[in-house]
Design an enzyme around this catalytic site. Structure first.
Site, PDB file in Angstrom:
ATOM      1  CE  LYS A  39      41.805  40.974  30.925  1.00 28.44           C
ATOM      2  NZ  LYS A  39      41.782  42.084  29.979  1.00 28.44           N
TER       3      LYS A  39
ATOM      4  NE  ARG B 253      48.277  47.218  30.597  1.00 24.55           N
ATOM      5  CZ  ARG B 253      47.036  46.733  30.708  1.00 24.55           C
ATOM      6  NH1 ARG B 253      46.489  46.551  31.904  1.00 24.55           N
ATOM      7  NH2 ARG B 253      46.320  46.431  29.639  1.00 24.55           N
TER       8      ARG B 253
ATOM      9  CG  HIS C  44      44.013  48.318  26.642  1.00 25.02           C
ATOM     10  ND1 HIS C  44      42.787  47.806  26.271  1.00 25.02           N
ATOM     11  CD2 HIS C  44      44.055  48.249  27.993  1.00 25.02           C
ATOM     12  CE1 HIS C  44      42.125  47.441  27.367  1.00 25.02           C
ATOM     13  NE2 HIS C  44      42.859  47.701  28.420  1.00 25.02           N
TER      14      HIS C  44
ATOM     15  NE  ARG D  77      42.178  44.555  22.885  1.00 23.10           N
ATOM     16  CZ  ARG D  77      42.603  45.754  22.498  1.00 23.10           C
ATOM     17  NH1 ARG D  77      42.943  45.965  21.229  1.00 23.10           N
ATOM     18  NH2 ARG D  77      42.693  46.756  23.353  1.00 23.10           N
TER      19      ARG D  77
ATOM     20  CE1 TYR E 148      38.580  33.304  65.158  1.00 27.81           C
ATOM     21  CE2 TYR E 148      37.671  33.375  62.928  1.00 27.81           C
ATOM     22  CZ  TYR E 148      38.326  32.684  63.943  1.00 27.81           C
ATOM     23  OH  TYR E 148      38.716  31.394  63.742  1.00 27.81           O
TER      24      TYR E 148
ATOM     25  CB  CYS F 261      35.215  32.823  59.574  1.00 29.52           C
ATOM     26  SG  CYS F 261      34.192  33.374  60.941  1.00 29.52           S
ATOM     27  CG  MET F 262      40.055  30.503  55.784  1.00 28.62           C
ATOM     28  SD  MET F 262      41.392  29.446  56.361  1.00 28.62           S
ATOM     29  CE  MET F 262      42.421  30.608  57.237  1.00 28.62           C
ATOM     30  CG  ASP F 263      37.078  27.359  55.480  1.00 29.95           C
ATOM     31  OD1 ASP F 263      37.260  27.355  54.257  1.00 29.95           O
ATOM     32  OD2 ASP F 263      37.959  27.064  56.302  1.00 29.95           O
TER      33      ASP F 263
HETATM   34  C1  LIG Z   1      40.850  42.684  29.335  1.00 32.71           C
HETATM   35  C2  LIG Z   1      41.158  43.395  28.071  1.00 32.71           C
HETATM   36  C3  LIG Z   1      40.139  43.844  27.232  1.00 32.71           C
HETATM   37  C4  LIG Z   1      38.672  43.694  27.558  1.00 32.71           C
HETATM   38  O1  LIG Z   1      38.225  44.718  28.428  1.00 32.71           O
HETATM   39  P1  LIG Z   1      36.658  44.785  28.788  1.00 32.71           P
HETATM   40  O2  LIG Z   1      36.517  46.114  29.423  1.00 32.71           O
HETATM   41  O3  LIG Z   1      36.374  43.668  29.717  1.00 32.71           O
HETATM   42  O4  LIG Z   1      35.914  44.658  27.512  1.00 32.71           O
HETATM   43  C5  LIG Z   1      40.509  44.402  26.022  1.00 32.71           C
HETATM   44  N1  LIG Z   1      41.811  44.547  25.678  1.00 32.71           N
HETATM   45  C6  LIG Z   1      42.809  44.153  26.480  1.00 32.71           C
HETATM   46  C7  LIG Z   1      44.219  44.342  26.036  1.00 32.71           C
HETATM   47  C8  LIG Z   1      42.517  43.574  27.700  1.00 32.71           C
HETATM   48  O5  LIG Z   1      43.529  43.184  28.489  1.00 32.71           O
END
Ligand SMILES: *Cc1c(COP(=O)(O)O)cnc(C)c1O
Length: 384
Positions: A41, A139, A166, A230, A274, A321-323
């Protein structure tokens, strides 16, 4: 992206795809026999979702995880065939395009499940879903006590392939200044998930995948691995947290770089940048860098502090700065326009790691790398 070899931006991210591949392989050895879902992601945590996905798949990942349907479609359009789980919510109006692209969806509302079932019928495809259970993150997900009824209703309409939850504290086992507080919270989440799985089993619901472990839990809590983990941050070779550092064998894949545009000598007493927030206290050599906050090189509330030039640390002078950004190179010999500057990564004997920058910014390493702007070109290398 570059036009006639002129880069659009003189700041870039270098991604070592071999590191992602090796890190994934290493994680697979730790998690075995569980499979690995590489979380890609947020543009593969800033590394480039498509390239990071391919590298993780070469390293043995069998699943990819994205947040949104759009992110999943990007991978399918690039020709990636592996199973993809959308871990975020899918509004019913996106169900059809998700099913067309063979994305596995996370569900916790019947509106979305009904839309997926309709889409599957219309497209004449099988639609697979995983149900999300809220065991303490508060969540997404159905509450544990609703899980059996929900799963039954889901199974009547679509193919229920998995269930997951999670963790919210796996990276902070000793939170609240109390030894083991976070660890106890995580164990409680795991216990709730286990009870929910038992109830689903008893209701005759068959689940091919059960998953909960993110990177820190994969390392710390073997019971949480089930048959799929995951992982994001470890795939990219970074620490899940200061409390849960990566083990040996994981190598950071990302470097953030720019170059020196100009070097100028100024006398003592000159105001720089700045807001005139910096005033030289001696005859000073300043280098102007071709990177700024629009690249994700943060300005406020705190900046990176230092960068590497010619293998040495140069402090930022004044505001970003910005750039552009000015750094003090008085103590570094021979700095010239065109010199490579490292914002995150190694240069000669020195290294500024994402964890160090995170500490300076008051952020974490996840935020530090994912906020490098999209306009910064990603260059892919394969080293080591
Ligand atoms: C991003 C995410 C993970 C991975 O988390 P890490 O700490 O980077 O391993 C696992 N499960 C879900 C639902 C996530 O959104």
């Amino acid at each position: 992206m570059p036009i006639d070899n002129v880069p659009l931006r003189p700041a870039w991210v270098e991604v070592n795809l071999n590191a992602i591949e090796q890190n994934t392989r290493r994680l697979g050895e730790i998690a075995r026999p569980a499979e690995v879902m590489a979380m890609v992601k947020a543009n593969g945590y800033g590394h480039g979702a498509v390239e990071a996905s391919r590298a993780a798949l070469r390293g043995g990942a069998t699943w990819l995880g994205v947040y949104s349907v759009g992110e999943g479609i990007e991978l399918r359009r690039a020709g990636i065939d592996a199973p993809i789980l959308v871990v975020g919510p899918t509004p019913p109006r996106w169900a059809c395009v998700a099913v067309e692209h063979r994305l596995t969806l996370t569900v916790f509302s019947m509106e979305t499940v009904a839309a997926i079932a309709d889409a599957a019928r219309v497209c004449n495809r099988r639609a697979q879903v995983h149900i999300k259970i809220d065991t303490g993150m508060t969540r997404l997900g159905v509450m544990p006590e609703e899980a059996v009824n929900f799963a039954r209703a889901v199974s009547d309409l679509v193919e229920l392939e998995g269930a997951f939850t999670h963790f919210s504290m796996a990276d902070t086992p000793d939170a609240y200044g109390e030894e083991g507080w976070g660890r106890a919270y995580t164990r409680q989440q795991l216990a709730r998930f286990g009870e929910t799985l038992d109830a689903l089993d008893q209701a005759g619901i068959v689940l091919r995948y059960r998953h909960v472990a993110n990177s820190p839990a994969t390392l710390n809590l073997p019971e949480a691995r089930f048959n799929l983990v995951r992982s994001g941050i470890l795939i990219y070779g970074l620490d899940p947290s200061p409390e849960v550092p990566r083990p040996s064998g994981f190598v950071p894949a990302l470097a953030f770089k720019t170059e020196v545009a100009l070097v100028k000598s100024v006398p003592a007493g000159k105001y720089v940048g700045y807001g005139a927030t910096f005033r030289t206290t001696r005859p000073t050599r300043l280098a102007v860098l071709m990177v700024g906050y629009a690249d994700g090189f943060r300005r406020a509330p705190r900046h990176y502090g230092e960068v590497l030039v010619r293998g040495q640390r140069a402090p930022i002078a004044g505001r970003v700065c910005m750039d552009q950004t000015m750094v003090d190179v008085t103590d570094i010999e021979g700095v010239q326009p065109g010199d490579e500057v490292v914002l995150i990564g190694r240069q000669g004997p020195e290294e500024i790691c994402a964890e160090e920058v995170a500490e300076k910014l008051g952020a974490n390493n996840y935020e530090t790398i994912t906020t490098i702007s999209a306009r910064v070109e990603r260059r892919y290398v394969s080293e080591g």
